[in-house]
Design an enzyme around this catalytic site. Structure first.
Site, PDB file in Angstrom:
ATOM      1  N   HIS A   1       0.837  -0.787  -0.103  1.00 30.08           N
ATOM      2  CA  HIS A   1       0.307   0.028  -0.026  1.00 30.08           C
ATOM      3  C   HIS A   1       1.001   0.814  -0.033  1.00 30.08           C
ATOM      4  O   HIS A   1       1.612   0.524   0.538  1.00 30.08           O
ATOM      5  CB  HIS A   1      -1.062  -0.255   0.974  1.00 30.08           C
ATOM      6  CG  HIS A   1      -2.284  -0.755   0.884  1.00 30.08           C
ATOM      7  ND1 HIS A   1      -1.702  -1.493   2.278  1.00 30.08           N
ATOM      8  CD2 HIS A   1      -2.508  -1.609   0.201  1.00 30.08           C
ATOM      9  CE1 HIS A   1      -3.335  -2.242   1.563  1.00 30.08           C
ATOM     10  NE2 HIS A   1      -4.138  -1.536   0.843  1.00 30.08           N
TER      11      HIS A   1
ATOM     12  N   CYS B   1      -3.440   0.793   9.663  1.00 26.57           N
ATOM     13  CA  CYS B   1      -4.547  -0.037   9.065  1.00 26.57           C
ATOM     14  C   CYS B   1      -5.639  -0.370  10.820  1.00 26.57           C
ATOM     15  O   CYS B   1      -6.361  -0.845  10.313  1.00 26.57           O
ATOM     16  CB  CYS B   1      -2.899  -1.242   8.734  1.00 26.57           C
ATOM     17  SG  CYS B   1      -2.340  -1.626   7.688  1.00 26.57           S
TER      18      CYS B   1
END
Length: 263
Positions: A167, A254
């Site tokens: 990511h 996250c």
């Protein structure tokens, strides 16, 4: 200069499920230890609460091994929330599970319906929303996100996630209105031109994913040189154990959705 990109009244987390041992991972570095992860998760939540925030703790979702990583399910802005459309097929249902919680907190909730976007590829600053193209986020998803957030006055800028990096925010995080913590490989792309940057120390690239939450910077434990750089720059650091989430490519951002809803 506003500080809405790092001062929050709320956070949403989700308890890790026993099925976390089956979570997705780019490289197998071992099976996560659920008990250790739960202890780290509790420390994380306690630290968020230390800032005065309201933390909504959602129950585990055993059907979704990666569901502890709630950030990928939504983008939370003061004006409203956007439900994501994860690029990993096994994670599509997680976004639908998050939607009712968001609707209870926000007056306006919209959803990505074409392409794919995961929250881990989105970095919101005071001036723009940066979205990294990756294996999980595609051009159609970025375009849809830009269309949906334009109603609230946001500008979306598409950037590239480095090859082999899961990511965009694996390699960067916001420290304040003008400053970004980043790996040198990501900063070399020029995507942060116009911002102040602090580089992770050599060999400590894995700690680039931190979060600025009110007056604290939460960073994974075990990266002393980068911690020294942040402390020297004047940030109040809290180091949180992340050994088990790291086995599933997970970091500090996250594990929560962070926001101040306007109703």
């Amino acid at each position: 200069m506003s500080d809405r990109s790092f001062r929050f009244t709320h956070a949403i987390t989700r308890a890790p499920a026993p099925s976390i041992v089956d979570g997705l991972r780019a490289v197998d570095t071992g099976t996560p230890d659920l008990a250790v992860m739960q202890a780290h998760h509790a420390d994380y939540i306690a630290t968020l609460r230390e800032t005065g925030a309201t933390v909504v703790e959602l129950p585990a979702l055993p059907a979704y091994p990666d569901s502890v990583f709630v950030e990928d399910t939504a983008l939370c802005l003061p004006e409203g929330a956007v439900v994501m459309r994860p690029g990993a097929p096994s994670r599509l249902g997680e976004a639908a599970e998050m939607a009712p919680t968001l609707r209870a907190l926000y007056g306006e909730v919209v959803a990505i319906e074409s392409g794919h976007v995961e929250g881990g590829d989105i970095l919101t600053t005071e001036r723009e929303i940066l979205v990294g193209r990756s294996a999980r986020t595609d051009a159609d998803g970025v375009a849809e996100l830009a269309r949906l957030t334009a109603r609230w006055g946001y500008a979306v800028r598409e950037v590239e996630t480095p090859p082999g990096v899961l990511h965009f925010k694996t390699d960067c995080s916001l420290l304040d209105a003008e400053t970004i913590l980043t790996t040198e490989r990501l900063a070399a792309s020029g995507c942060f031109d116009g911002y102040k940057v602090i580089h992770t120390a050599e060999g400590e690239e894995a700690c680039a994913n931190t979060i600025r939450f009110n007056d604290l910077v939460l960073m994974p434990a075990g990266f002393p040189k980068t911690a020294e750089r942040l402390a020297a720059a004047g940030y109040d650091i809290r180091q949180i154990g992340n050994s088990e989430c790291a086995k599933l490519d997970g970091g500090m951002s996250c594990l929560s959705l962070r926001f101040t809803p306007r109703g």
